[in-house]
Scaffold this active site. Structure first.
Site, PDB file in Angstrom:
ATOM      1  CB  CYS A 136      -4.935   6.512  -9.907  1.00  0.00           C
ATOM      2  SG  CYS A 136      -3.363   6.542 -10.727  1.00  0.00           S
ATOM      3  CB  ILE A 195      -3.671  -7.719 -14.134  1.00  0.00           C
ATOM      4  CG1 ILE A 195      -2.913  -8.733 -13.277  1.00  0.00           C
ATOM      5  CG2 ILE A 195      -4.536  -8.389 -15.175  1.00  0.00           C
ATOM      6  CD1 ILE A 195      -3.785  -9.711 -12.504  1.00  0.00           C
ATOM      7  N   GLY A 218       2.135 -10.111 -13.709  1.00  0.00           N
ATOM      8  CA  GLY A 218       1.420 -10.692 -12.577  1.00  0.00           C
ATOM      9  C   GLY A 218       2.070 -12.028 -12.274  1.00  0.00           C
ATOM     10  N   GLY A 219       3.039 -12.004 -11.359  1.00  0.00           N
ATOM     11  CA  GLY A 219       3.644 -13.253 -10.919  1.00  0.00           C
ATOM     12  C   GLY A 219       4.644 -13.876 -11.874  1.00  0.00           C
ATOM     13  CG  ASN A 277      -1.701   3.115 -12.339  1.00  0.00           C
ATOM     14  OD1 ASN A 277      -2.674   2.365 -12.371  1.00  0.00           O
ATOM     15  ND2 ASN A 277      -0.960   3.282 -11.263  1.00  0.00           N
ATOM     16  CG  LEU A 333      -0.322   5.655  -6.945  1.00  0.00           C
ATOM     17  CD1 LEU A 333      -1.395   6.368  -7.759  1.00  0.00           C
ATOM     18  CD2 LEU A 333       0.538   4.796  -7.867  1.00  0.00           C
ATOM     19  CB  ALA A 386      -0.901  -0.004   1.221  1.00  0.00           C
ATOM     20  N   GLY A 414       2.668 -10.843  -7.154  1.00  0.00           N
ATOM     21  CA  GLY A 414       3.475 -12.059  -7.058  1.00  0.00           C
ATOM     22  C   GLY A 414       2.757 -13.283  -7.613  1.00  0.00           C
ATOM     23  N   GLY A 425       7.736  -7.814 -11.948  1.00  0.00           N
ATOM     24  CA  GLY A 425       7.439  -6.937 -10.829  1.00  0.00           C
ATOM     25  C   GLY A 425       8.054  -7.427  -9.546  1.00  0.00           C
TER      26      GLY A 425
HETATM   27  C1  LIG Z   1       5.768  -2.232  -4.362  1.00  0.00           C
HETATM   28  C2  LIG Z   1       4.905  -2.107  -5.599  1.00  0.00           C
HETATM   29  C3  LIG Z   1       4.668  -0.852  -6.136  1.00  0.00           C
HETATM   30  C4  LIG Z   1       3.878  -0.727  -7.288  1.00  0.00           C
HETATM   31  N1  LIG Z   1       3.682   0.515  -7.827  1.00  0.00           N
HETATM   32  C5  LIG Z   1       2.955   0.632  -8.981  1.00  0.00           C
HETATM   33  C6  LIG Z   1       2.797   1.898  -9.612  1.00  0.00           C
HETATM   34  O1  LIG Z   1       3.318   2.924  -9.166  1.00  0.00           O
HETATM   35  N2  LIG Z   1       2.060   1.949 -10.748  1.00  0.00           N
HETATM   36  C7  LIG Z   1       1.474   0.831 -11.311  1.00  0.00           C
HETATM   37  O2  LIG Z   1       0.822   0.934 -12.364  1.00  0.00           O
HETATM   38  N3  LIG Z   1       1.629  -0.387 -10.736  1.00  0.00           N
HETATM   39  C8  LIG Z   1       2.344  -0.503  -9.602  1.00  0.00           C
HETATM   40  N4  LIG Z   1       2.538  -1.746  -9.034  1.00  0.00           N
HETATM   41  C9  LIG Z   1       1.917  -2.929  -9.682  1.00  0.00           C
HETATM   42  C10 LIG Z   1       2.936  -3.628 -10.599  1.00  0.00           C
HETATM   43  O3  LIG Z   1       3.361  -2.767 -11.627  1.00  0.00           O
HETATM   44  C11 LIG Z   1       2.331  -4.918 -11.220  1.00  0.00           C
HETATM   45  O4  LIG Z   1       1.205  -4.564 -12.010  1.00  0.00           O
HETATM   46  C12 LIG Z   1       1.886  -5.931 -10.184  1.00  0.00           C
HETATM   47  O5  LIG Z   1       2.770  -5.942  -9.069  1.00  0.00           O
HETATM   48  C13 LIG Z   1       1.782  -7.352 -10.757  1.00  0.00           C
HETATM   49  O6  LIG Z   1       3.030  -7.843 -11.168  1.00  0.00           O
HETATM   50  P1  LIG Z   1       3.961  -8.794 -10.223  1.00  0.00           P
HETATM   51  O7  LIG Z   1       3.066  -9.855  -9.669  1.00  0.00           O
HETATM   52  O8  LIG Z   1       5.009  -9.334 -11.135  1.00  0.00           O
HETATM   53  O9  LIG Z   1       4.517  -7.917  -9.153  1.00  0.00           O
HETATM   54  C14 LIG Z   1       3.317  -1.886  -7.882  1.00  0.00           C
HETATM   55  C15 LIG Z   1       3.564  -3.148  -7.339  1.00  0.00           C
HETATM   56  C16 LIG Z   1       4.349  -3.271  -6.205  1.00  0.00           C
HETATM   57  C17 LIG Z   1       4.600  -4.650  -5.646  1.00  0.00           C
END
Ligand SMILES: Cc1cc2nc3c(=O)[nH]c(=O)nc-3n(C[C@H](O)[C@H](O)[C@H](O)COP(=O)(O)O)c2cc1C
Length: 284
Positions: free
Chosen positions: A110, A164, A215-216, A107, A56, A53, A189, A237
Protein backbone atom coordinates in the site's frame (compact mmCIF):
# COMPACT_ATOMS: atom_id res chain seq x y z
CA UNK A 1 -4.54 -25.93 -8.27
CA UNK A 2 -7.24 -23.36 -7.49
CA UNK A 3 -7.92 -20.46 -9.83
CA UNK A 4 -8.60 -17.11 -8.15
CA UNK A 5 -8.79 -13.56 -9.46
CA UNK A 6 -6.06 -11.08 -8.60
CA UNK A 7 -7.27 -8.34 -6.25
CA UNK A 8 -8.63 -5.26 -8.04
CA UNK A 9 -9.08 -7.03 -11.38
CA UNK A 10 -12.67 -8.23 -11.07
CA UNK A 11 -15.82 -6.59 -9.71
CA UNK A 12 -17.79 -9.63 -8.57
CA UNK A 13 -21.02 -7.69 -8.19
CA UNK A 14 -20.80 -6.28 -11.72
CA UNK A 15 -19.78 -9.65 -13.21
CA UNK A 16 -21.15 -12.37 -10.92
CA UNK A 17 -21.01 -14.98 -13.70
CA UNK A 18 -17.22 -14.50 -13.93
CA UNK A 19 -16.79 -14.66 -10.14
CA UNK A 20 -18.75 -17.93 -10.01
CA UNK A 21 -16.16 -19.53 -12.33
CA UNK A 22 -13.45 -18.97 -9.71
CA UNK A 23 -12.46 -21.26 -6.86
CA UNK A 24 -12.35 -18.18 -4.66
CA UNK A 25 -13.06 -14.49 -5.23
CA UNK A 26 -10.54 -11.94 -3.91
CA UNK A 27 -11.96 -8.47 -3.20
CA UNK A 28 -10.30 -5.20 -4.11
CA UNK A 29 -8.11 -3.96 -1.27
CA UNK A 30 -10.16 -2.32 1.47
CA UNK A 31 -8.62 0.45 3.58
CA UNK A 32 -9.95 1.89 6.88
CA UNK A 33 -11.25 5.10 5.27
CA UNK A 34 -12.91 5.53 1.86
CA UNK A 35 -10.53 6.42 -0.96
CA UNK A 36 -11.43 8.03 -4.24
CA UNK A 37 -8.16 6.97 -5.77
CA UNK A 38 -6.00 8.98 -8.15
CA UNK A 39 -7.14 11.45 -10.80
CA UNK A 40 -7.68 10.11 -14.36
CA UNK A 41 -6.17 8.94 -16.59
CA UNK A 42 -5.24 6.12 -14.26
CA UNK A 43 -4.91 3.25 -16.76
CA UNK A 44 -2.58 3.07 -19.77
CA UNK A 45 -1.68 0.36 -22.26
CA UNK A 46 1.95 -0.51 -22.93
CA UNK A 47 3.38 -2.91 -25.51
CA UNK A 48 3.64 -5.77 -23.00
CA UNK A 49 1.20 -4.99 -20.26
CA UNK A 50 -1.01 -2.53 -18.53
CA UNK A 51 -0.12 0.37 -16.29
CA UNK A 52 -2.49 1.41 -13.53
CA UNK A 53 -2.52 4.04 -10.84
CA UNK A 54 -5.99 3.42 -9.43
CA UNK A 55 -4.74 4.45 -6.00
CA UNK A 56 -6.69 1.86 -4.02
CA UNK A 57 -10.09 3.43 -4.67
CA UNK A 58 -12.53 1.69 -2.31
CA UNK A 59 -15.57 2.49 -0.15
CA UNK A 60 -13.67 2.17 3.13
CA UNK A 61 -13.98 -0.46 5.86
CA UNK A 62 -17.38 0.45 7.32
CA UNK A 63 -19.30 0.55 4.03
CA UNK A 64 -17.41 -2.48 2.79
CA UNK A 65 -18.44 -4.52 5.85
CA UNK A 66 -22.03 -3.26 5.95
CA UNK A 67 -22.93 -3.23 2.25
CA UNK A 68 -20.35 -4.74 -0.07
CA UNK A 69 -19.16 -7.89 1.70
CA UNK A 70 -22.64 -9.30 2.49
CA UNK A 71 -23.57 -9.03 -1.21
CA UNK A 72 -20.33 -10.64 -2.33
CA UNK A 73 -20.87 -13.51 0.11
CA UNK A 74 -24.32 -14.12 -1.40
CA UNK A 75 -22.63 -15.16 -4.66
CA UNK A 76 -21.84 -18.49 -3.04
CA UNK A 77 -18.12 -18.36 -3.96
CA UNK A 78 -15.51 -18.58 -1.18
CA UNK A 79 -14.36 -15.03 -0.47
CA UNK A 80 -10.89 -13.70 0.29
CA UNK A 81 -10.76 -10.11 1.51
CA UNK A 82 -7.76 -8.02 0.52
CA UNK A 83 -6.82 -5.75 3.42
CA UNK A 84 -4.74 -2.59 3.19
CA UNK A 85 -3.78 0.24 5.48
CA UNK A 86 -1.15 2.71 6.52
CA UNK A 87 0.06 1.10 9.74
CA UNK A 88 -0.15 -2.28 11.48
CA UNK A 89 -3.18 -1.26 13.57
CA UNK A 90 -5.14 -0.36 10.40
CA UNK A 91 -4.65 -3.87 9.05
CA UNK A 92 -5.30 -5.60 12.39
CA UNK A 93 -8.53 -3.68 13.05
CA UNK A 94 -9.97 -4.72 9.68
CA UNK A 95 -8.87 -8.33 10.20
CA UNK A 96 -10.57 -8.44 13.60
CA UNK A 97 -13.89 -7.43 11.96
CA UNK A 98 -13.88 -10.11 9.23
CA UNK A 99 -15.93 -13.29 9.59
CA UNK A 100 -17.55 -15.79 7.25
CA UNK A 101 -14.81 -15.61 4.63
CA UNK A 102 -12.22 -18.15 3.53
CA UNK A 103 -9.03 -16.12 3.91
CA UNK A 104 -7.49 -12.67 4.23
CA UNK A 105 -4.90 -11.33 1.81
CA UNK A 106 -2.74 -8.61 3.34
CA UNK A 107 -1.76 -6.14 0.63
CA UNK A 108 1.65 -5.16 1.92
CA UNK A 109 2.27 -2.85 -1.05
CA UNK A 110 0.00 0.00 0.00
CA UNK A 111 1.04 3.64 -0.46
CA UNK A 112 3.08 4.82 2.55
CA UNK A 113 3.58 1.27 3.79
CA UNK A 114 7.23 0.42 4.07
CA UNK A 115 7.62 -3.02 2.53
CA UNK A 116 10.82 -3.75 4.38
CA UNK A 117 10.92 -7.14 6.07
CA UNK A 118 10.56 -5.67 9.58
CA UNK A 119 7.44 -3.63 8.87
CA UNK A 120 5.84 -6.42 6.84
CA UNK A 121 6.43 -8.79 9.75
CA UNK A 122 5.01 -6.26 12.22
CA UNK A 123 1.80 -5.99 10.18
CA UNK A 124 1.45 -9.77 9.86
CA UNK A 125 2.10 -10.28 13.58
CA UNK A 126 -0.56 -7.69 14.49
CA UNK A 127 -3.07 -9.36 12.16
CA UNK A 128 -2.14 -12.80 13.51
CA UNK A 129 -3.18 -11.62 16.99
CA UNK A 130 -6.42 -10.19 15.56
CA UNK A 131 -7.80 -13.17 13.62
CA UNK A 132 -7.68 -16.92 13.27
CA UNK A 133 -8.51 -16.76 9.56
CA UNK A 134 -5.78 -17.85 7.14
CA UNK A 135 -3.50 -14.91 6.34
CA UNK A 136 -1.83 -14.59 2.94
CA UNK A 137 0.85 -11.91 2.69
CA UNK A 138 0.89 -10.28 -0.74
CA UNK A 139 4.38 -9.14 -1.62
CA UNK A 140 5.96 -7.13 -4.37
CA UNK A 141 9.04 -8.35 -6.23
CA UNK A 142 10.51 -4.84 -6.11
CA UNK A 143 12.18 -5.53 -2.77
CA UNK A 144 15.96 -6.10 -3.08
CA UNK A 145 15.49 -9.63 -1.77
CA UNK A 146 11.89 -10.80 -1.63
CA UNK A 147 12.97 -13.94 0.25
CA UNK A 148 13.90 -11.78 3.28
CA UNK A 149 10.34 -10.51 3.40
CA UNK A 150 8.89 -13.98 2.76
CA UNK A 151 10.87 -15.47 5.64
CA UNK A 152 9.96 -12.57 7.95
CA UNK A 153 6.21 -12.82 7.30
CA UNK A 154 6.32 -16.63 7.64
CA UNK A 155 7.99 -16.21 11.03
CA UNK A 156 5.35 -13.61 12.02
CA UNK A 157 2.52 -16.10 11.38
CA UNK A 158 1.49 -15.83 7.73
CA UNK A 159 -0.21 -18.96 6.40
CA UNK A 160 0.61 -18.29 2.76
CA UNK A 161 2.08 -15.87 0.24
CA UNK A 162 0.51 -14.10 -2.74
CA UNK A 163 3.17 -13.28 -5.33
CA UNK A 164 3.47 -10.77 -6.98
CA UNK A 165 1.97 -7.31 -6.98
CA UNK A 166 2.53 -4.88 -9.88
CA UNK A 167 5.94 -3.31 -10.55
CA UNK A 168 6.37 0.47 -10.58
CA UNK A 169 6.69 1.77 -14.13
CA UNK A 170 6.14 4.75 -16.47
CA UNK A 171 4.52 5.01 -19.92
CA UNK A 172 4.71 8.11 -22.14
CA UNK A 173 2.04 9.50 -24.45
CA UNK A 174 2.74 10.81 -27.95
CA UNK A 175 3.79 14.17 -26.53
CA UNK A 176 6.33 12.38 -24.33
CA UNK A 177 4.37 13.20 -21.21
CA UNK A 178 3.50 10.52 -18.63
CA UNK A 179 0.36 8.73 -19.81
CA UNK A 180 -0.94 8.52 -16.25
CA UNK A 181 -1.97 11.65 -14.36
CA UNK A 182 -0.01 10.44 -11.35
CA UNK A 183 3.14 9.97 -13.44
CA UNK A 184 4.03 6.42 -12.55
CA UNK A 185 1.86 3.38 -11.95
CA UNK A 186 1.96 -0.38 -11.50
CA UNK A 187 2.83 -2.58 -14.46
CA UNK A 188 0.84 -5.80 -14.81
CA UNK A 189 0.29 -8.42 -17.49
CA UNK A 190 2.59 -10.68 -19.55
CA UNK A 191 5.77 -8.67 -18.87
CA UNK A 192 5.51 -9.65 -15.21
CA UNK A 193 5.46 -13.41 -15.66
CA UNK A 194 9.22 -14.14 -15.65
CA UNK A 195 9.68 -11.86 -12.62
CA UNK A 196 6.78 -13.55 -10.83
CA UNK A 197 8.04 -17.06 -11.63
CA UNK A 198 11.38 -16.18 -10.08
CA UNK A 199 9.77 -14.70 -6.96
CA UNK A 200 7.55 -17.76 -6.53
CA UNK A 201 10.46 -20.11 -6.97
CA UNK A 202 12.82 -18.46 -4.50
CA UNK A 203 10.09 -17.78 -1.91
CA UNK A 204 8.87 -21.38 -2.15
CA UNK A 205 12.34 -22.52 -1.14
CA UNK A 206 12.86 -19.81 1.45
CA UNK A 207 9.55 -19.88 3.30
CA UNK A 208 7.86 -23.23 2.59
CA UNK A 209 4.38 -21.65 2.63
CA UNK A 210 1.57 -22.24 0.13
CA UNK A 211 1.79 -19.66 -2.64
CA UNK A 212 -0.82 -18.04 -4.86
CA UNK A 213 1.17 -17.17 -7.98
CA UNK A 214 0.17 -14.25 -10.18
CA UNK A 215 1.65 -11.89 -12.73
CA UNK A 216 0.83 -12.28 -16.39
CA UNK A 217 -1.08 -15.55 -16.20
CA UNK A 218 -3.01 -15.74 -19.46
CA UNK A 219 -3.16 -19.45 -20.33
CA UNK A 220 -3.25 -22.88 -18.74
CA UNK A 221 0.41 -23.30 -19.68
CA UNK A 222 1.25 -20.13 -17.72
CA UNK A 223 -0.59 -21.54 -14.70
CA UNK A 224 1.34 -24.81 -15.01
CA UNK A 225 4.64 -22.90 -15.10
CA UNK A 226 3.67 -21.23 -11.82
CA UNK A 227 2.97 -24.69 -10.36
CA UNK A 228 6.37 -25.87 -11.60
CA UNK A 229 7.97 -23.00 -9.69
CA UNK A 230 6.14 -23.90 -6.47
CA UNK A 231 2.76 -22.15 -6.59
CA UNK A 232 -0.13 -24.14 -5.11
CA UNK A 233 -2.73 -21.84 -6.72
CA UNK A 234 -2.84 -19.08 -9.34
CA UNK A 235 -4.68 -15.79 -9.70
CA UNK A 236 -5.81 -14.11 -12.92
CA UNK A 237 -5.48 -10.34 -13.12
CA UNK A 238 -5.04 -8.23 -16.22
CA UNK A 239 -6.25 -11.04 -18.50
CA UNK A 240 -9.75 -10.66 -17.02
CA UNK A 241 -10.12 -7.19 -18.54
CA UNK A 242 -9.69 -8.60 -22.05
CA UNK A 243 -11.19 -12.05 -21.50
CA UNK A 244 -13.83 -12.49 -18.79
CA UNK A 245 -14.03 -16.15 -19.84
CA UNK A 246 -10.42 -16.70 -18.75
CA UNK A 247 -11.13 -18.68 -15.54
CA UNK A 248 -12.98 -21.48 -17.37
CA UNK A 249 -10.60 -21.35 -20.34
CA UNK A 250 -7.45 -21.48 -18.19
CA UNK A 251 -8.87 -24.43 -16.23
CA UNK A 252 -9.50 -26.38 -19.45
CA UNK A 253 -6.11 -25.44 -20.88
CA UNK A 254 -4.40 -26.42 -17.64
CA UNK A 255 -5.56 -30.01 -18.02
CA UNK A 256 -4.27 -30.06 -21.61
CA UNK A 257 -0.96 -28.41 -20.57
CA UNK A 258 -0.46 -31.10 -17.90
CA UNK A 259 -1.00 -33.84 -20.47
CA UNK A 260 1.43 -32.16 -22.87
CA UNK A 261 4.08 -31.78 -20.14
CA UNK A 262 3.58 -35.41 -19.07
CA UNK A 263 2.35 -34.66 -15.54
CA UNK A 264 -0.88 -35.98 -14.06
CA UNK A 265 -1.77 -32.82 -12.11
CA UNK A 266 -0.27 -29.33 -11.65
CA UNK A 267 0.92 -30.48 -8.22
CA UNK A 268 3.12 -33.08 -9.91
CA UNK A 269 4.81 -30.33 -11.95
CA UNK A 270 6.50 -28.57 -9.12
CA UNK A 271 8.51 -27.45 -7.48
CA UNK A 272 11.33 -27.32 -10.00
CA UNK A 273 13.75 -30.19 -9.74
CA UNK A 274 17.43 -29.39 -9.53
CA UNK A 275 19.38 -29.42 -12.77
CA UNK A 276 21.65 -32.52 -12.79
CA UNK A 277 24.41 -30.47 -14.47
CA UNK A 278 24.49 -27.42 -12.22
CA UNK A 279 22.68 -28.65 -9.12
CA UNK A 280 20.77 -25.37 -9.21
CA UNK A 281 17.02 -24.91 -9.31
CA UNK A 282 16.70 -21.35 -10.49
CA UNK A 283 19.51 -18.89 -11.09
CA UNK A 284 19.91 -16.56 -8.12
C1 LIG B 1 -6.43 -2.26 -12.39
C2 LIG B 1 -5.68 -3.01 -11.30
C3 LIG B 1 -6.04 -2.82 -9.98
C4 LIG B 1 -5.36 -3.52 -8.97
N1 LIG B 1 -5.75 -3.35 -7.67
C5 LIG B 1 -5.13 -4.07 -6.69
C6 LIG B 1 -5.56 -3.98 -5.33
O1 LIG B 1 -6.52 -3.28 -4.99
N2 LIG B 1 -4.90 -4.71 -4.41
C7 LIG B 1 -3.84 -5.54 -4.73
O2 LIG B 1 -3.27 -6.20 -3.84
N3 LIG B 1 -3.42 -5.66 -6.01
C8 LIG B 1 -4.04 -4.95 -6.98
N4 LIG B 1 -3.65 -5.10 -8.29
C9 LIG B 1 -2.52 -6.01 -8.61
C10 LIG B 1 -3.06 -7.39 -9.03
O3 LIG B 1 -3.81 -7.98 -7.99
C11 LIG B 1 -1.91 -8.34 -9.44
O4 LIG B 1 -1.05 -8.53 -8.32
C12 LIG B 1 -1.07 -7.81 -10.59
O5 LIG B 1 -1.89 -7.12 -11.53
C13 LIG B 1 -0.30 -8.92 -11.32
O6 LIG B 1 -1.15 -9.83 -11.94
P1 LIG B 1 -1.56 -9.73 -13.52
O7 LIG B 1 -0.29 -9.50 -14.28
O8 LIG B 1 -2.20 -11.03 -13.84
O9 LIG B 1 -2.50 -8.57 -13.64
C14 LIG B 1 -4.31 -4.40 -9.31
C15 LIG B 1 -3.95 -4.59 -10.65
C16 LIG B 1 -4.63 -3.90 -11.65
C17 LIG B 1 -4.22 -4.13 -13.08
Amino acid sequence: MRILNASGCLDALAAPEVARELDAFVTKTVTPLPREGNAPPRIAETAHGMLNAIGLANPGRERFLAEHLPRVRELGVPVWVSVGGFCADDYAETCSRLTGIEAIELNLSCPNVDEAADSAAEIVAACRRATELPLYAKLSAAHPDVTDVARAVAHAGADGLSLINTLRAVALDKHLRPALARGSGGLSGPALKPVALHAVSVCHEAAALPIVGMGGVQTGRDALEFAACGAADVALGTVLFADPGAPARVRTELAAACAEAGVATPGDAGPLTKSPETGRKVPA
